[in-house]
Scaffold this motif. Structure first.
Motif, mmCIF file in Angstrom:
data_model
loop_
_atom_site.group_PDB
_atom_site.id
_atom_site.type_symbol
_atom_site.label_atom_id
_atom_site.label_comp_id
_atom_site.label_asym_id
_atom_site.label_seq_id
_atom_site.Cartn_x
_atom_site.Cartn_y
_atom_site.Cartn_z
ATOM 1 N N PRO A 44 18.336 -15.789 4.779
ATOM 2 C CA PRO A 44 17.629 -15.912 4.354
ATOM 3 C C PRO A 44 15.936 -14.438 3.734
ATOM 4 N N GLY A 45 15.268 -14.691 3.228
ATOM 5 C CA GLY A 45 14.312 -13.266 3.329
ATOM 6 C C GLY A 45 13.257 -13.219 4.418
ATOM 7 N N GLY A 46 12.651 -11.965 4.719
ATOM 8 C CA GLY A 46 12.550 -11.333 5.803
ATOM 9 C C GLY A 46 11.526 -10.253 5.178
ATOM 10 N N ILE A 47 11.016 -9.732 6.515
ATOM 11 C CA ILE A 47 9.521 -8.753 5.337
ATOM 12 C C ILE A 47 10.424 -7.475 6.546
ATOM 13 N N VAL A 48 11.166 -6.371 5.446
ATOM 14 C CA VAL A 48 11.224 -5.424 6.389
ATOM 15 C C VAL A 48 10.425 -4.190 7.052
ATOM 16 N N GLU A 49 9.712 -4.158 6.096
ATOM 17 C CA GLU A 49 8.324 -2.956 7.058
ATOM 18 C C GLU A 49 7.041 -3.717 6.101
ATOM 19 N N HIS A 50 5.894 -3.602 6.604
ATOM 20 C CA HIS A 50 4.324 -3.574 5.972
ATOM 21 C C HIS A 50 3.483 -2.508 6.202
ATOM 22 N N GLY A 51 2.759 -2.634 6.035
ATOM 23 C CA GLY A 51 1.388 -1.225 6.325
ATOM 24 C C GLY A 51 0.498 -1.380 4.783
ATOM 25 N N PRO A 52 0.138 -0.278 5.095
ATOM 26 C CA PRO A 52 -0.895 0.703 4.346
ATOM 27 C C PRO A 52 0.112 0.729 2.919
ATOM 28 N N THR A 53 -0.468 0.786 1.592
ATOM 29 C CA THR A 53 0.582 0.546 0.358
ATOM 30 C C THR A 53 0.601 2.258 0.642
ATOM 31 N N GLU A 54 0.254 3.836 0.595
ATOM 32 C CA GLU A 54 0.565 4.686 0.899
ATOM 33 C C GLU A 54 1.398 5.381 2.083
ATOM 34 N N HIS A 55 1.602 4.515 3.027
ATOM 35 C CA HIS A 55 2.643 4.454 4.143
ATOM 36 C C HIS A 55 3.642 4.324 3.660
ATOM 37 N N ILE A 56 3.414 2.896 2.670
ATOM 38 C CA ILE A 56 4.793 2.143 2.292
ATOM 39 C C ILE A 56 5.731 2.935 1.193
ATOM 40 N N PHE A 57 4.639 3.887 0.103
ATOM 41 C CA PHE A 57 5.121 4.621 -0.847
ATOM 42 C C PHE A 57 5.481 6.295 -0.284
ATOM 43 N N GLY A 58 4.392 6.380 0.515
ATOM 44 C CA GLY A 58 4.898 8.085 1.377
ATOM 45 C C GLY A 58 5.855 7.767 2.502
ATOM 46 N N THR A 59 5.339 7.547 3.516
ATOM 47 C CA THR A 59 6.331 7.631 4.607
ATOM 48 C C THR A 59 6.344 7.014 5.323
ATOM 49 N N PRO A 60 7.709 5.553 4.741
ATOM 50 C CA PRO A 60 7.966 4.377 5.014
ATOM 51 C C PRO A 60 9.201 4.953 6.305
ATOM 52 N N SER B 199 -3.161 -1.764 -5.051
ATOM 53 C CA SER B 199 -2.657 -2.682 -3.779
ATOM 54 C C SER B 199 -3.607 -1.553 -2.681
ATOM 55 N N GLN B 200 -3.944 -2.320 -1.261
ATOM 56 C CA GLN B 200 -4.305 -0.960 -0.282
ATOM 57 C C GLN B 200 -3.295 -1.287 0.947
ATOM 58 N N GLN B 201 -2.372 -3.090 0.996
ATOM 59 C CA GLN B 201 -1.805 -3.123 2.279
ATOM 60 C C GLN B 201 -0.139 -3.493 0.859
ATOM 61 N N CYS B 202 0.826 -3.335 1.404
ATOM 62 C CA CYS B 202 1.912 -3.661 0.878
ATOM 63 C C CYS B 202 3.144 -4.329 1.872
ATOM 64 N N ALA B 203 4.125 -4.993 1.898
ATOM 65 C CA ALA B 203 4.921 -5.493 2.479
ATOM 66 C C ALA B 203 6.042 -5.788 1.377
ATOM 67 N N PHE B 204 7.688 -4.813 2.116
ATOM 68 C CA PHE B 204 8.825 -5.376 1.616
ATOM 69 C C PHE B 204 9.492 -6.815 1.852
#
Length: 308
Positions: A278-294, A265-270
């Motif tokens: 209920p479920g919701g999005i905590v954080e989303h953005g470029p994949t390298e950001h979500i995995f590297g510097t959330p 992926s290039q984009q990721c949503a957690f």
């Protein structure tokens, strides 16, 4: 809220628990069998590959009966990119995915609020046809589901009948080769196109389902844990297919495999649902950001494997 949203709100047949957004649609039963309808006169015809499209969810909430599973989820899925939806089981990822091409409304007692914009137009608007949404936004499910009695060839072109697309025999032949090639399967099956699709291996069946989805020229392809039932070799081949499709179609994939999300992926949503909410999005953005510097500690803990 737009006039179109308000209009469909008033037409809803069931209400959900009290909330600040109105329920827009409730579910109907899903048929047990698939019936291929005759192709109507004046139906759309197959054409060359189409450009990927941007998909945007705005304040999407979802219920199953009185149980709310999503609350006001907003996410933009950019054209021509792969967006991965990650998070623990039960946080609403697959439900969210099904709202993106109106699969959610097939479930009895299901209800939905919010908007899903395909190139800026709400697919739930009263004037939008269900078949248009399904043709433009294809879906590949967790378990490979080729039609077992159909040949490989007929599996690929089955979607044309389901969407009422008219093609000549020559166009069908070309489309089968093109779709199987895009799904990374052509070289493996080109000499046995008339054999049953159910005779293929699990990984091949999943790529056959991808080819079937691609045959109707979708601009978005949704994938619900497409590799969860596959061995590592088949998983690698499906991931290679996703890489090859990137740029040709917009891909949205649900996966529990963090390494897979990082690879494809290039984009990721957690997504996360905490303490019965209920479920919701905590954080989303470029994949390298979500995995590297959330930015959120919960995201950092999840991608590091500390929970989930």
């Amino acid at each position: 809220m737009t006039d179109a949203t308000a209009a469909r709100d008033s037409a809803a047949t069931e209400t959900a628990p009290t909330t600040d957004i109105a329920v827009v649609r409730t579910g109907t039963a899903l048929a047990d069998t698939v019936v291929l309808p005759p192709v109507p006169a004046g139906a759309p015809t197959a054409s060359g590959p189409t450009a990927p499209a941007t998909l945007e969810a705005r304040a999407v909430s979802a219920w199953f009966g009185s149980h709310q599973v999503l609350e006001r989820v907003s996410l933009t899925m950019p054209a021509g990119q792969v967006t991965a939806l990650i998070g623990p089981s039960g946080c609403g990822k697959s439900t969210f995915l099904r709202t993106l091409n109106r699969m959610h409304e097939l479930i009895p007692s299901a209800a939905l609020a919010g908007e899903v914009l395909f190139e800026g137009e709400d697919i739930y608007a009263p004037q939008r046809r269900l078949t248009d949404a399904r043709r433009r936004i294809g879906m590949v499910f967790q378990k490979p589901n080729p039609f077992p009695a159909m040949s490989i060839y007929d599996n690929v072109v089955a979607g044309l009948r389901l969407t009422g697309t008219r093609v000549s025999r020559r166009e069908k032949d070309e489309l089968v080769e093109e779709s199987l090639t895009r799904a990374g399967l052509w070289k493996e099956v080109r000499d046995r196109l008339r054999q049953p699709g159910g005779a293929l291996s699990g990984g091949q069946q999943q790529r056959l389902c991808i080819a079937r989805a691609l045959a109707v020229r979708p601009r978005v392809l949704l994938m619900d844990e497409p590799c969860s039932a596959l061995d590592p070799t088949s998983t690698r081949r499906v991931e290679e297919t996703i890489h090859e499709l990137a740029g040709q179609v917009t891909v949205v994939i649900v996966t529990h495999n963090m390494q897979q999300a990082a690879r494809v992926s290039q984009q990721c949503a957690f997504f996360l649902a905490e303490q019965g909410t209920p479920g919701g999005i905590v954080e989303h953005g470029p994949t390298e950001h979500i995995f590297g510097t959330p930015e959120d500690q919960r995201t950092a803990d999840y991608v590091a494997g500390r929970f989930g």
